[in-house]
Design a protein around this motif. Sequence first.
Motif, PDB file in Angstrom:
ATOM      1  N   ALA A  39       0.837  -1.199   0.000  1.00  0.00           N
ATOM      2  CA  ALA A  39       0.000   0.000   0.000  1.00  0.00           C
ATOM      3  C   ALA A  39       0.874   1.252   0.000  1.00  0.00           C
ATOM      4  N   GLU A  40       1.922   1.238   0.809  1.00  0.00           N
ATOM      5  CA  GLU A  40       2.837   2.382   0.867  1.00  0.00           C
ATOM      6  C   GLU A  40       3.537   2.579  -0.475  1.00  0.00           C
ATOM      7  N   LEU A  41       3.994   1.483  -1.075  1.00  0.00           N
ATOM      8  CA  LEU A  41       4.657   1.574  -2.378  1.00  0.00           C
ATOM      9  C   LEU A  41       3.700   2.039  -3.469  1.00  0.00           C
ATOM     10  N   ASN A  42       2.443   1.605  -3.420  1.00  0.00           N
ATOM     11  CA  ASN A  42       1.455   2.082  -4.392  1.00  0.00           C
ATOM     12  C   ASN A  42       1.250   3.582  -4.259  1.00  0.00           C
ATOM     13  N   ASP A  43       1.227   4.083  -3.035  1.00  0.00           N
ATOM     14  CA  ASP A  43       1.106   5.519  -2.793  1.00  0.00           C
ATOM     15  C   ASP A  43       2.307   6.254  -3.379  1.00  0.00           C
ATOM     16  N   CYS A  44       3.502   5.700  -3.174  1.00  0.00           N
ATOM     17  CA  CYS A  44       4.716   6.286  -3.746  1.00  0.00           C
ATOM     18  C   CYS A  44       4.674   6.267  -5.270  1.00  0.00           C
ATOM     19  N   LEU A  45       4.212   5.172  -5.818  1.00  0.00           N
ATOM     20  CA  LEU A  45       4.132   5.044  -7.275  1.00  0.00           C
ATOM     21  C   LEU A  45       3.183   6.071  -7.865  1.00  0.00           C
ATOM     22  N   GLU A  46       2.059   6.301  -7.201  1.00  0.00           N
ATOM     23  CA  GLU A  46       1.118   7.319  -7.677  1.00  0.00           C
ATOM     24  C   GLU A  46       1.784   8.687  -7.732  1.00  0.00           C
ATOM     25  N   LEU A  47       2.508   9.057  -6.695  1.00  0.00           N
ATOM     26  CA  LEU A  47       3.205  10.344  -6.672  1.00  0.00           C
ATOM     27  C   LEU A  47       4.224  10.420  -7.794  1.00  0.00           C
ATOM     28  N   ILE A  48       5.037   9.374  -7.931  1.00  0.00           N
ATOM     29  CA  ILE A  48       6.071   9.365  -8.969  1.00  0.00           C
ATOM     30  C   ILE A  48       5.437   9.444 -10.355  1.00  0.00           C
ATOM     31  N   SER A  49       4.356   8.719 -10.561  1.00  0.00           N
ATOM     32  CA  SER A  49       3.674   8.743 -11.866  1.00  0.00           C
ATOM     33  C   SER A  49       3.159  10.148 -12.177  1.00  0.00           C
ATOM     34  N   ARG A  50       2.604  10.825 -11.171  1.00  0.00           N
ATOM     35  CA  ARG A  50       2.141  12.208 -11.388  1.00  0.00           C
ATOM     36  C   ARG A  50       3.309  13.115 -11.746  1.00  0.00           C
ATOM     37  N   LYS A  51       4.424  12.935 -11.057  1.00  0.00           N
ATOM     38  CA  LYS A  51       5.610  13.759 -11.352  1.00  0.00           C
ATOM     39  C   LYS A  51       6.124  13.486 -12.760  1.00  0.00           C
ATOM     40  N   VAL A  52       6.130  12.232 -13.173  1.00  0.00           N
ATOM     41  CA  VAL A  52       6.569  11.887 -14.527  1.00  0.00           C
ATOM     42  C   VAL A  52       5.673  12.590 -15.548  1.00  0.00           C
ATOM     43  N   GLU A  53       4.360  12.551 -15.329  1.00  0.00           N
ATOM     44  CA  GLU A  53       3.434  13.217 -16.252  1.00  0.00           C
ATOM     45  C   GLU A  53       3.721  14.716 -16.339  1.00  0.00           C
ATOM     46  N   VAL A  54       3.930  15.348 -15.196  1.00  0.00           N
ATOM     47  CA  VAL A  54       4.202  16.791 -15.173  1.00  0.00           C
ATOM     48  C   VAL A  54       5.495  17.091 -15.918  1.00  0.00           C
ATOM     49  N   TYR A  55       6.546  16.330 -15.641  1.00  0.00           N
ATOM     50  CA  TYR A  55       7.824  16.568 -16.307  1.00  0.00           C
ATOM     51  C   TYR A  55       7.730  16.300 -17.801  1.00  0.00           C
ATOM     52  N   GLU A  56       7.040  15.225 -18.188  1.00  0.00           N
ATOM     53  CA  GLU A  56       6.880  14.934 -19.620  1.00  0.00           C
ATOM     54  C   GLU A  56       6.169  16.079 -20.319  1.00  0.00           C
ATOM     55  N   GLU A  57       5.138  16.578 -19.673  1.00  0.00           N
ATOM     56  CA  GLU A  57       4.377  17.689 -20.238  1.00  0.00           C
ATOM     57  C   GLU A  57       5.272  18.914 -20.430  1.00  0.00           C
ATOM     58  N   HIS A  58       6.016  19.270 -19.401  1.00  0.00           N
ATOM     59  CA  HIS A  58       6.874  20.465 -19.483  1.00  0.00           C
ATOM     60  C   HIS A  58       8.018  20.274 -20.472  1.00  0.00           C
TER      61      HIS A  58
END
Length: 130
Positions: free
Chosen positions: A100-119
């Motif tokens: 559960a903790e790792l899934n929470d971390c993965l969600e954050l990392i995935s959001r950051k990847v999306e933001v960086y890809e966009e920029h």
Amino acid sequence: MTELAIGQVTERTGLSVHALRFYEKEGLLAAPVKRDANGRRVYTEQDVEWLVNCTKFRASGMPLGTIREFAALVREGPGNEEKRLGLLREHQNQVIGRIAELNDCLELISRKVEVYEEHVERGTADALWR
């Protein structure tokens, strides 16, 4: 019963010879390792299965002390299944919590990847974290 040499066991389990000896010395095996006429360690299919289980226990974060306790209970034989089950349930709950903790971390990392890809795609990455 098929007897396996230590080299065969290392190939099948991915453990080094040093790790196999460590597991034996630390009391992590479910049965004593047998020796051939020349004093060399020989393993059974059950030993290999147990070692594979141990590697999965370790990979999932089970402490060596817990594996040692579980192995000791197995060596004792029938009559302590509730204790074994208790150890496994406790570890299962810890693994579920880590997932559960790792899934929470993965969600954050995935959001950051999306933001960086966009920029990066827009050419506005230099504005990140200013």
